[in-house]
Motif scaffolding. Sequence first.
Motif, PDB file in Angstrom:
ATOM      1  N   PRO A 108       0.848  -1.199   0.000  1.00  0.00           N
ATOM      2  CA  PRO A 108       0.000   0.000   0.000  1.00  0.00           C
ATOM      3  C   PRO A 108       0.876   1.238   0.000  1.00  0.00           C
ATOM      4  CG  PRO A 108       0.039  -1.027   2.178  1.00  0.00           C
ATOM      5  CD  PRO A 108       0.703  -1.980   1.230  1.00  0.00           C
ATOM      6  N   PRO A 109       0.406   2.319  -0.613  1.00  0.00           N
ATOM      7  CA  PRO A 109       1.214   3.542  -0.681  1.00  0.00           C
ATOM      8  C   PRO A 109       1.534   4.070   0.713  1.00  0.00           C
ATOM      9  CG  PRO A 109      -1.059   3.985  -1.302  1.00  0.00           C
ATOM     10  CD  PRO A 109      -0.926   2.501  -1.208  1.00  0.00           C
ATOM     11  N   ALA A 110       2.736   4.567   0.863  1.00  0.00           N
ATOM     12  CA  ALA A 110       3.181   5.024   2.174  1.00  0.00           C
ATOM     13  C   ALA A 110       2.832   6.486   2.439  1.00  0.00           C
ATOM     14  CB  ALA A 110       4.693   4.833   2.306  1.00  0.00           C
ATOM     15  N   SER A 111       2.833   7.325   1.394  1.00  0.00           N
ATOM     16  CA  SER A 111       2.634   8.751   1.623  1.00  0.00           C
ATOM     17  C   SER A 111       1.152   9.094   1.765  1.00  0.00           C
ATOM     18  CB  SER A 111       3.242   9.566   0.479  1.00  0.00           C
ATOM     19  OG  SER A 111       2.415   9.536  -0.659  1.00  0.00           O
ATOM     20  N   MET A 112       0.896  10.148   2.539  1.00  0.00           N
ATOM     21  CA  MET A 112      -0.484  10.597   2.739  1.00  0.00           C
ATOM     22  C   MET A 112      -1.107  11.061   1.428  1.00  0.00           C
ATOM     23  SD  MET A 112      -3.079  11.149   4.666  1.00  0.00           S
ATOM     24  CE  MET A 112      -2.529  11.103   6.377  1.00  0.00           C
ATOM     25  N   ILE A 113      -0.323  11.727   0.590  1.00  0.00           N
ATOM     26  CA  ILE A 113      -0.863  12.220  -0.682  1.00  0.00           C
ATOM     27  C   ILE A 113      -1.313  11.054  -1.550  1.00  0.00           C
ATOM     28  CG2 ILE A 113      -0.252  13.375  -2.844  1.00  0.00           C
ATOM     29  CD1 ILE A 113       1.486  15.260  -1.241  1.00  0.00           C
ATOM     30  N   GLU A 114      -0.524   9.991  -1.609  1.00  0.00           N
ATOM     31  CA  GLU A 114      -0.907   8.829  -2.414  1.00  0.00           C
ATOM     32  C   GLU A 114      -2.169   8.178  -1.862  1.00  0.00           C
ATOM     33  OE1 GLU A 114       3.128   6.910  -4.215  1.00  0.00           O
ATOM     34  OE2 GLU A 114       2.950   6.889  -2.040  1.00  0.00           O
ATOM     35  N   ARG A 115      -2.294   8.106  -0.542  1.00  0.00           N
ATOM     36  CA  ARG A 115      -3.488   7.503   0.062  1.00  0.00           C
ATOM     37  C   ARG A 115      -4.720   8.366  -0.182  1.00  0.00           C
ATOM     38  NH1 ARG A 115      -1.211   5.187   5.892  1.00  0.00           N
ATOM     39  NH2 ARG A 115       0.356   3.804   4.995  1.00  0.00           N
ATOM     40  N   MET A 116      -4.568   9.672  -0.075  1.00  0.00           N
ATOM     41  CA  MET A 116      -5.685  10.564  -0.381  1.00  0.00           C
ATOM     42  C   MET A 116      -6.108  10.432  -1.842  1.00  0.00           C
ATOM     43  SD  MET A 116      -4.701  14.088   1.645  1.00  0.00           S
ATOM     44  CE  MET A 116      -6.002  14.968   0.785  1.00  0.00           C
ATOM     45  N   THR A 117      -5.123  10.295  -2.723  1.00  0.00           N
ATOM     46  CA  THR A 117      -5.435  10.148  -4.147  1.00  0.00           C
ATOM     47  C   THR A 117      -6.192   8.854  -4.399  1.00  0.00           C
ATOM     48  OG1 THR A 117      -3.468  11.424  -4.744  1.00  0.00           O
ATOM     49  CG2 THR A 117      -4.452  10.060  -6.473  1.00  0.00           C
ATOM     50  N   LEU A 118      -5.790   7.776  -3.732  1.00  0.00           N
ATOM     51  CA  LEU A 118      -6.520   6.508  -3.866  1.00  0.00           C
ATOM     52  C   LEU A 118      -7.978   6.682  -3.457  1.00  0.00           C
ATOM     53  CD1 LEU A 118      -4.192   3.643  -2.540  1.00  0.00           C
ATOM     54  CD2 LEU A 118      -5.106   3.917  -4.847  1.00  0.00           C
ATOM     55  N   ILE A 119      -8.200   7.396  -2.360  1.00  0.00           N
ATOM     56  CA  ILE A 119      -9.561   7.590  -1.869  1.00  0.00           C
ATOM     57  C   ILE A 119     -10.369   8.442  -2.852  1.00  0.00           C
ATOM     58  CG2 ILE A 119     -10.916   8.715  -0.055  1.00  0.00           C
ATOM     59  CD1 ILE A 119      -8.740   7.791   1.927  1.00  0.00           C
ATOM     60  N   LEU A 120      -9.792   9.514  -3.354  1.00  0.00           N
ATOM     61  CA  LEU A 120     -10.508  10.348  -4.318  1.00  0.00           C
ATOM     62  C   LEU A 120     -10.806   9.587  -5.600  1.00  0.00           C
ATOM     63  CD1 LEU A 120      -8.558  13.720  -3.877  1.00  0.00           C
ATOM     64  CD2 LEU A 120     -10.885  13.218  -3.102  1.00  0.00           C
ATOM     65  N   ASP A 121      -9.862   8.772  -6.045  1.00  0.00           N
ATOM     66  CA  ASP A 121     -10.046   8.005  -7.274  1.00  0.00           C
ATOM     67  C   ASP A 121     -11.082   6.887  -7.121  1.00  0.00           C
ATOM     68  OD1 ASP A 121      -8.237   9.531  -8.648  1.00  0.00           O
ATOM     69  OD2 ASP A 121      -6.573   8.119  -8.469  1.00  0.00           O
ATOM     70  N   ALA A 122     -11.431   6.560  -5.879  1.00  0.00           N
ATOM     71  CA  ALA A 122     -12.413   5.490  -5.666  1.00  0.00           C
ATOM     72  C   ALA A 122     -13.816   5.900  -6.104  1.00  0.00           C
ATOM     73  CB  ALA A 122     -12.426   5.086  -4.190  1.00  0.00           C
ATOM     74  N   PHE A 123     -14.070   7.202  -6.138  1.00  0.00           N
ATOM     75  CA  PHE A 123     -15.392   7.693  -6.542  1.00  0.00           C
ATOM     76  C   PHE A 123     -15.476   7.763  -8.065  1.00  0.00           C
ATOM     77  CE2 PHE A 123     -14.654   9.310  -2.296  1.00  0.00           C
ATOM     78  CZ  PHE A 123     -15.878   9.137  -1.660  1.00  0.00           C
ATOM     79  N   ASP A 124     -16.648   7.471  -8.599  1.00  0.00           N
ATOM     80  CA  ASP A 124     -16.871   7.618 -10.037  1.00  0.00           C
ATOM     81  C   ASP A 124     -18.334   7.956 -10.271  1.00  0.00           C
ATOM     82  OD1 ASP A 124     -18.336   5.169  -9.899  1.00  0.00           O
ATOM     83  OD2 ASP A 124     -16.519   4.014 -10.310  1.00  0.00           O
TER      84      ASP A 124
ATOM     85  N   ALA B 197     -12.572   1.213   1.768  1.00  0.00           N
ATOM     86  CA  ALA B 197     -11.481   0.321   2.155  1.00  0.00           C
ATOM     87  C   ALA B 197     -11.282  -0.766   1.105  1.00  0.00           C
ATOM     88  CB  ALA B 197     -11.765  -0.295   3.522  1.00  0.00           C
ATOM     89  N   GLU B 198     -12.403  -1.306   0.589  1.00  0.00           N
ATOM     90  CA  GLU B 198     -12.296  -2.359  -0.423  1.00  0.00           C
ATOM     91  C   GLU B 198     -11.724  -1.821  -1.727  1.00  0.00           C
ATOM     92  OE1 GLU B 198     -16.260  -3.800  -0.665  1.00  0.00           O
ATOM     93  OE2 GLU B 198     -16.031  -5.225   1.004  1.00  0.00           O
ATOM     94  N   ARG B 199     -12.165  -0.661  -2.137  1.00  0.00           N
ATOM     95  CA  ARG B 199     -11.700  -0.108  -3.421  1.00  0.00           C
ATOM     96  C   ARG B 199     -10.254   0.363  -3.380  1.00  0.00           C
ATOM     97  NH1 ARG B 199     -16.019   2.903  -7.223  1.00  0.00           N
ATOM     98  NH2 ARG B 199     -17.661   1.336  -7.153  1.00  0.00           N
ATOM     99  N   THR B 200      -9.817   0.854  -2.229  1.00  0.00           N
ATOM    100  CA  THR B 200      -8.451   1.368  -2.126  1.00  0.00           C
ATOM    101  C   THR B 200      -7.448   0.318  -1.698  1.00  0.00           C
ATOM    102  OG1 THR B 200      -8.787   2.063   0.172  1.00  0.00           O
ATOM    103  CG2 THR B 200      -9.288   3.681  -1.563  1.00  0.00           C
ATOM    104  N   GLY B 201      -7.931  -0.741  -1.036  1.00  0.00           N
ATOM    105  CA  GLY B 201      -7.014  -1.746  -0.504  1.00  0.00           C
ATOM    106  C   GLY B 201      -6.329  -1.312   0.779  1.00  0.00           C
TER     107      GLY B 201
END
Length: 268
Positions: free
Chosen positions: A16-32, A44-48
């Motif tokens: 899983p990405p270590a940086s906060m920015i990468e984790r925030m990006t994963l969360i934002l990208d989960a929406f469509d 949690a399921e969509r981001t892993g």
Amino acid sequence: MTVEIVAESAVPVGLPPASMIERMTLILDAFDGATPTLTLLGLAERTGLPRSTVHRILDQMIRLRWLAHTPGGYRLGLRVLELGGLAAEHNELREVVSPLLYDLSQRTGLVGHLAVLDNREVLVLERAGGRSRSAIPTRVGGRLPAHCTAVGKALLATLDPGVAEASLRAGTGPRTPHSINDRVELHRELARIRNRQGVAVDTEELMTGVGCVAVPIRGRGVALAAISLSGTVDGERAALDTVRLARALSEVATEAGRALAPRQGRLR
């Protein structure tokens, strides 16, 4: 065979990405478009990411308005919408102005800039290279102080004096010995620009050895952005031909303003 398949599936595809920015990006990208609202479990399921990690990040993203609570879970917040609107505005400005700016840069041999005002700074949306491009270290996406740039002064001069004053508070120190460092003198300069129908000049105020001429782009009377031409100047070379460059810039600004006027409802 079965054992091999189980063993292979147990190997994590990636950490899983270590940086906060990468984790925030994963969360934002989960929406469509199909799922504008997601629950904590869904995110949690969509981001892993672990549910506890997602929950902790969600609290911060809600506080910063990247996300918002909704009866069904979470949705994108107003900050995302605001930035999306700004991106659309800037893209439309660049779409209309860039070809005109590049042509003007080619004709004059000077570096062209398209910029918008953001409080005390200008944001460079486009840069068109000229013969002096290596001597002028500006870049698209870069920010510059408004008070000592031609594009910034051209835009500040379109504001009411009180609004311009609010934009000049704190942090307006000089960049070069030629920079205007006195607030009263800066307001006098803005008055002179208004008297010149919006033409602003920077004579080594931002960078030693660089001069610039700028004019605002107006759509239905409102200043949407500013364009400029910059070139090198020194003791051995004559100053930029302000009158000639101002005339050429004004022609481009008028053409751009006419093209942008029908879109202004989306640009404001």
